[in-house]
Each structure stands twice: as C-alpha cells, then as structure tokens.
Design an enzyme around this catalytic site. Structure first.
Site, PDB file in Angstrom:
ATOM      1  CG  ASP A  34      -4.884  -2.373   2.087  1.00  0.00           C
ATOM      2  OD1 ASP A  34      -4.322  -3.397   2.522  1.00  0.00           O
ATOM      3  OD2 ASP A  34      -5.310  -2.281   0.921  1.00  0.00           O
ATOM      4  CG  HIS A  61       1.264  -4.950  -5.455  1.00  0.00           C
ATOM      5  ND1 HIS A  61       0.383  -5.157  -6.488  1.00  0.00           N
ATOM      6  CD2 HIS A  61       0.786  -3.878  -4.772  1.00  0.00           C
ATOM      7  CE1 HIS A  61      -0.601  -4.263  -6.425  1.00  0.00           C
ATOM      8  NE2 HIS A  61      -0.372  -3.476  -5.397  1.00  0.00           N
ATOM      9  NE  ARG A  84       5.444   5.983 -10.401  1.00  0.00           N
ATOM     10  CZ  ARG A  84       4.680   5.380  -9.494  1.00  0.00           C
ATOM     11  NH1 ARG A  84       3.418   5.733  -9.364  1.00  0.00           N
ATOM     12  NH2 ARG A  84       5.174   4.445  -8.717  1.00  0.00           N
ATOM     13  CD  GLU A 102      -5.070  -3.939  -4.453  1.00  0.00           C
ATOM     14  OE1 GLU A 102      -5.057  -3.673  -3.229  1.00  0.00           O
ATOM     15  OE2 GLU A 102      -4.546  -3.215  -5.320  1.00  0.00           O
ATOM     16  CD  GLU A 151      -4.712  -6.065   0.404  1.00  0.00           C
ATOM     17  OE1 GLU A 151      -4.618  -5.771   1.618  1.00  0.00           O
ATOM     18  OE2 GLU A 151      -4.929  -5.218  -0.491  1.00  0.00           O
ATOM     19  CG  ASP A 166      -8.231  -3.386  -1.122  1.00  0.00           C
ATOM     20  OD1 ASP A 166      -9.333  -2.887  -0.855  1.00  0.00           O
ATOM     21  OD2 ASP A 166      -7.223  -2.721  -1.414  1.00  0.00           O
ATOM     22  NE  ARG A 194      -6.278  -2.552  -9.658  1.00  0.00           N
ATOM     23  CZ  ARG A 194      -5.717  -2.641  -8.458  1.00  0.00           C
ATOM     24  NH1 ARG A 194      -5.514  -1.564  -7.717  1.00  0.00           N
ATOM     25  NH2 ARG A 194      -5.368  -3.821  -7.977  1.00  0.00           N
ATOM     26  CD  GLN A 222      -6.434   2.232  -6.986  1.00  0.00           C
ATOM     27  OE1 GLN A 222      -6.993   1.205  -7.333  1.00  0.00           O
ATOM     28  NE2 GLN A 222      -5.252   2.234  -6.378  1.00  0.00           N
ATOM     29  CE  LYS A 243      -7.071   0.167  -3.573  1.00  0.00           C
ATOM     30  NZ  LYS A 243      -6.408  -1.116  -3.812  1.00  0.00           N
ATOM     31  CB  THR A 269     -12.653  -4.578   1.971  1.00  0.00           C
ATOM     32  OG1 THR A 269     -12.410  -3.275   1.429  1.00  0.00           O
ATOM     33  CG2 THR A 269     -11.334  -5.300   2.182  1.00  0.00           C
ATOM     34  CB  THR A 290      -1.535  -6.590  -3.997  1.00  0.00           C
ATOM     35  OG1 THR A 290      -2.652  -5.723  -4.129  1.00  0.00           O
ATOM     36  CG2 THR A 290      -1.631  -7.734  -4.987  1.00  0.00           C
ATOM     37  CD  GLU A 334       0.808  -6.917  -9.096  1.00  0.00           C
ATOM     38  OE1 GLU A 334       1.970  -7.216  -8.798  1.00  0.00           O
ATOM     39  OE2 GLU A 334      -0.132  -7.011  -8.279  1.00  0.00           O
TER      40      GLU A 334
END
Lengths: 385, 385
Positions: free
Chosen positions: A101, A108, A117, A173, A175, A207, A211, A214, A227, A231, A319, A333
C-alpha cells in the site's frame, strides 16, 4: 458503464455452488469457464473458476481473450453463457500474493500531517523523493460485500492510559489498486515503462483503518493491526486495455524525481473519478488523476531494490484525496479527526458506526463514454462481545 | 544434533530434478515422498514434494507422521529412502503466505534506539505494551544458500543530499521464525494457548537489511525497500514436537501485559542458542530465551484484531540480541552503526562487503542432548552494474 469498451473480469459462484470466471457486460455475467469449455480453443485458462491462470498468461493472452469476448458478445445472437449478476455472488477472483500500500496523494499525506502534527511540517522530508509504501496483510483481503467486523485492540487515551476494546475510530480509505499478472525475476528492477507488461488491471480498494489502534502502534515500524483486520477490493478487475482513453499527464513534481522514477515520457496518471457513499449519501468525490505518484512510479520503486513480483501481487495507491474538502478519501480527513462531523440527513456522523455501509465507486473515460469500475462495498458489524 | 529426537522437515531437489519432501537424519535425507508412495498408507501428503499439505493437516497428522518417521528410521534395517544430503539441494519447503516480522528483543530495540536517537528514550512508549511488528515481503523469502544481490536504492547523506546507488550499509538480522500450519477464521482472535494448534515448527531467518535505504524511507510507514529485496530462511523446519525440552520461563515483564498477552500460565520462552558466523568467524551468540515477547504473545497479538492466519504464514521474532556485546544479532549493533568495526583475522570489518558469507546456526535442548536447527546461510553478490 459496462459495455463492450469495458468488460471487467471477476469470479462468481452460482446458486448451484459452481465457481466460474466471468466478464461483466451490463448487468450480466459472461461465464468464461463454460464459454471456454464449449469452444474448440482447447484452452484451460478458466477451468478452476478463477482468474489466476489468465493473470499469469501475460499481455498477448489478455488481448486474445478480450478480443474473443468482444466477438462472443457482439455476434448476432445473444451468448448462451450470459446470466444475470443477481444469480451469482462474487468471490475474490485470484489469490493475493503480496499486498503493498502506497501513500501517493499529496493532499492526503498533507492532511494527515496537519491532523497529527499541527505544529510541524505536514510532509516528511522523504515524501517528494520517493513513493512511500509498506506491506499490508494479503490474507485478509476480501471481496466486495464481505461484512467487516469492527476490530478490537490496544489504544492510548488522551490521559495517557492504555486501554483495550473495540476500535472507536474506525475509518475508510478510498484507494485504487493494481493487480499484477506477470511476475518478475528476483534481483531485476523494472522500469516505469514496464507497467503494461506486468499489470493486468485495476480495481477499487477500501483500506479499512482503525485510527486509534494505528496511532498507538505505528511508531517505529508502521501500521500493523490498525489495518490488517480487513481490506476490501471490488469484485471486478478492469483490464488496462479498457483504460486506454484514461491516461493523462501527472501533476508537476518538484523536486525532479530520480531517473528511475522519471515517468515524463508517459501519460502516467489515470483519470479515474471516485465517489465515496456512506449509507446511501455521496460524501466525497476523490479525483485519481491528481495523485502525485503514478502507478508506473510505484512499480519501478517497489522493484528498484531487486524485489520480485508474483502473479497476484496487489499494489494500491493509498487514500485518494483531492485539494478540496469534498474530495477527501477518508473520514479522518472529511471529519478532521472527528472534530467536524459530516452533516447527513440522519444527523451528524464522525467515524464509522456499527451497521454503516460504505461504497466506493469510480468511472473512467472510455472509448464511447464513461466506463465503470466495479464498486467496493462493505458493512460494519459490531465487535465480538 | 540431528538424531531421532530432532527430525526437522524440508524439501529437496535431487540430481535428477525430482523434488521430494524430506526429513533430516544426521547428514542424510529421508525421502518422505518416496516413503509415502511405497507404503500402504494411501496418503498423498508429500506427492508434490513440498510440505504444504503436511502443514495444513494439523497436529494429529504431524504427530502421526513423526511417529512413522521414527519407526522407519529406528527399525533393524536402514531405510531404503535415505540419501546423503550432498546428493540433493534445498528448496523453500512451502509457499509463504503472509510474513510478519516482530521487534521482540528489548536489547535489540534499546540498542537501535541508542544508535539512532542518542539523546532520547531508547524505547518508544508503546514498546513494553505490545509486541511491535510489521508485514514484510513474502515473495522474496528465499531458502538458505541462495545468493543475495546487494540492493540499490535511495538514501540521504550526512550533508542532506539525496543519492541513489548500491547500499553501503548492508546488514544482517539474526532471527527465529515460526511457520503456521493450520489457519484460522477471519474475525476470530487466537489465545496465547493456541500456539501448538496452529504453529508447525521453527526455523532460522536472516532479515537482510539495507540500513541506509531503510533510514531514509521508514518514516512514517515503516521499513519497505530496505528489507524487501531478500529474506533467507533455513532449509529445515524443526517441528514443535522436537522442542518439548526447550520451553523456559520468559523474563519478567513490567508493566504487566494486558490479559490477551498474558502468557504466565505457559513456559512461553524458547531456549535457543544462536550463533552468527561471518566468513567462518563466530561473531555473536544471541540467546533467544531472553526475548521480551514470546511467540505465543506474537500469535495472540497478530490475531487480536480478528486477522486470520493461513497455512504458510511466517512470523519472525525480529533481531535476537542479548544484553552483552557478544550477543548482538546485527552488525548495526555489533559495530555500533559502523563506528566500532569488528576485528577479524582478515582485518577490521563493518557492514557487509561483497563476497561475505553469513551463516546463522542454533541449537536447542533436546531429550538426550542438544538438537540443531538447520542453518541459514547466504553470500553477498555485488550490486547490478
């Protein structure tokens, strides 16, 4: 969306339990296994009901089969091997070998960086030098319409305590995935120009991502249990041959990629228009054409160290998110980590709730109009008690 | 080391090109495929020359086959199906499904932290709460004695410039790997007590690592091309049945692991004594018994989110390093990132040079003395020009 210029491939099980390889034509499935055995071709590509042998057979066979299917479907009489899609259900059409992946959308990666961050640079220093990727779990790739069980796991609360329980921040996600047909030799890198020799086709991929799990686990070795529980991929693989009208120029890259990643000789980006639907409401329209890194670059990067490919390898884009809010491919997001819920008719909606149904769809420019990529859909089941 | 209390399994190809499943007995191979077809058992476990069907068959069959092999080898006459090991060469004995690599040695993780973050805490905050792991590339796992091509890739110099070329910091990681026989259902976690129902056996693994490539790529999604060019495993898989004398208590854990990781009811650690040889010189003796996280905990963690297992899954321990300098399982640690070269008879030695041969060996306590785990060996070829 599923006319003669599309003809994606899949694998089905009928009411009698028989598995067969299939091509989608409108809302019908052409039974390739029956078609092959009734013809005098002597082939046995589809005897096991999967696409495994077709994938491995390579571009010449891919072209021959596609021409044969077009001929079968465009003759004066309807093919004897067509059945309604409703009369069969999909299976994963091949055995997934390795699953990689990537993280190829600048929008993204930037959004994720800003969420997690807020005071730092959103992109890591390496991001514009190489397509960042990692290996996912091949054995938990499931076909569209497989229910998804909410995973349990460890996470850390805002107060620093470590807890265990069902994920409270389950996400999607959206994809695009590439299915490898022809493998390669260990020790031999592939050039960006090798895509069409090795990649059979394209499908959509969700995917699913926990969160909270993760966030706690991923430093320093990357995502793992956040994850690996599941999937989802679409039931239909659109062959590259159906996408000949869909190649466009990728966005400008700065800095210039290293020579092994130089895809400027190709129209290397694919103009796929994705849609994300949550419980029947369209919540996003991610554009694939604007991805920073292209599938040809992913292929070249993944093999530049000599890593080999095998039939059934899957590599996915990460993503797909565009520049605008309505083009984001994850709830992380779209809801800005849950702080800005979506406003649906049913009320505000953050991360996934039990019973939610997510469907990702896409279209591409075809020879005579848009063609459809098979949707990928899944419903969330509650965690085990 | 390879007597009746050991009897590891492998797959060989003879001079005639015929592939057969085998058990190692001293310096001979018992041809299981020939033995099976000459018996009146009616079985076809070894017809394809691999261990695939044996792995999938489960613990009862594993016990039956082992008892039959012991009987065949301990009869009054020598078995007709023995041949010298020198008359055949090893093959990878099964198809690797998913490959997970853990990071389970506290000493290794601490050393890596000290090398790369000299001013920070050596262990990340999550390290003592969960066995950190990630997925590696299953398709580039190779059997012992396969030559290893030095990979090329991107890296960042001390001055910040981005370069491309052969890895200048090629390393080893001495690890122990566990081979899954019996798969599990998607959505159903496995308990720490389930190890013997699912894991067939143990082998040695060298997780070749290009430290310069890895350092540049691994934030934020973990190692990728720095590892995926090749991973070597030993040609012989020691069944758990041969390791019944080798289980010991793991080291104390603080904080107490969460209940799903509680292995205190088991003697969960394996007392394997590893040796790392470089060009014929013994350079390290990593002890496996002191690993912080045990294989039972790795199994429980890997599936706690509902991820399923498949026959042929491999999960490995991560680098095995002990507390002392002579017990470190990587050159990164043994040479402190190249700053303290090993002093060999041939001169100082940092990371791997072209032509280097690395061999990892191990023994375990057996019923009547130490038993051997099949060695894993590889030679470095120069990068492609």
């Amino acid at each position: 969306l599923y006319g003669l210029d599309n003809l994606p491939y899949g694998s089905r099980v009928g009411a009698d339990g028989r598995r067969f390889a299939a091509v989608r034509y409108g809302d019908q499935a052409l039974d390739l296994s029956a078609w092959e055995s009734s013809s005098d071709s002597g082939g046995a590509l589809f005897a096991d009901g999967s696409l495994q042998s077709l994938l491995a057979a390579g571009p010449d066979t891919w072209a021959d089969v596609r021409a044969g299917v077009v001929s079968e479907l465009s003759g004066p009489d309807a093919s004897a091997h067509l059945s309604d899609l409703a009369d069969s259900r999909p299976m994963l059409p091949f055995e997934v070998a390795d699953y990689v992946d990537f993280y190829a959308s600048e929008h993204h990666a930037t959004n994720v960086g800003r969420v997690f961050r807020p005071d730092g640079e959103p992109l890591t220093p390496n991001w514009k030098h190489l397509p960042i990727g990692y290996h996912g779990r091949a054995g938990t790739i499931v076909v569209s319409d497989t229910d998804i069980r909410r995973p349990c796991g460890q996470s850390r609360s805002a107060d620093g305590s470590i807890g265990f329980g069902p994920s409270a921040r389950l996400d999607i996600e959206a994809e695009v995935a590439f299915v490898v047909g022809v493998g390669s030799e260990l020790g031999t890198p592939l050039a960006v120009s090798a895509l069409a020799e090795h990649v059979f086709g394209v499908c959509l991929l969700n995917d699913w991502s926990a969160r909270d799990i993760q966030a706690w686990e991923y430093v320093p070795l990357g995502p793992f249990l956040g994850k690996s529980f599941a999937t989802s991929v679409s039931a239909w693989i659109t062959p590259l041959a159906a996408l000949s009208q869909a190649w466009v120029a990728p966005p400008p890259r700065d800095p210039e990629p290293l020579p092994y990643l130089d895809d400027s000789a190709l129209p290397a980006a694919l103009d796929l228009s994705l849609e994300v639907w949550l419980n029947g409401t369209l919540i996003s329209r991610p554009p694939f054409a604007g991805m920073y890194w292209t599938p040809a670059q992913m292929l070249a990067h993944m093999t530049v160290n000599g890593a080999s490919l095998r039939t059934g390898d899957v590599f996915a884009s990460g993503t797909v998110s565009g520049a605008e809010r309505g083009q984001r491919g994850s709830l992380l997001e779209l809801t800005w980590n849950g702080t800005e819920p979506l406003q649906l008719d049913s009320g505000p909606h953050g991360f996934l709730a039990d019973g939610d149904v997510v469907e990702i769809r896409a279209t591409a420019p075809g020879a005579t109009g848009p063609i459809g990529l098979g949707e990928v859909r899944g419903r969330i089941l509650p965690a085990l008690g």
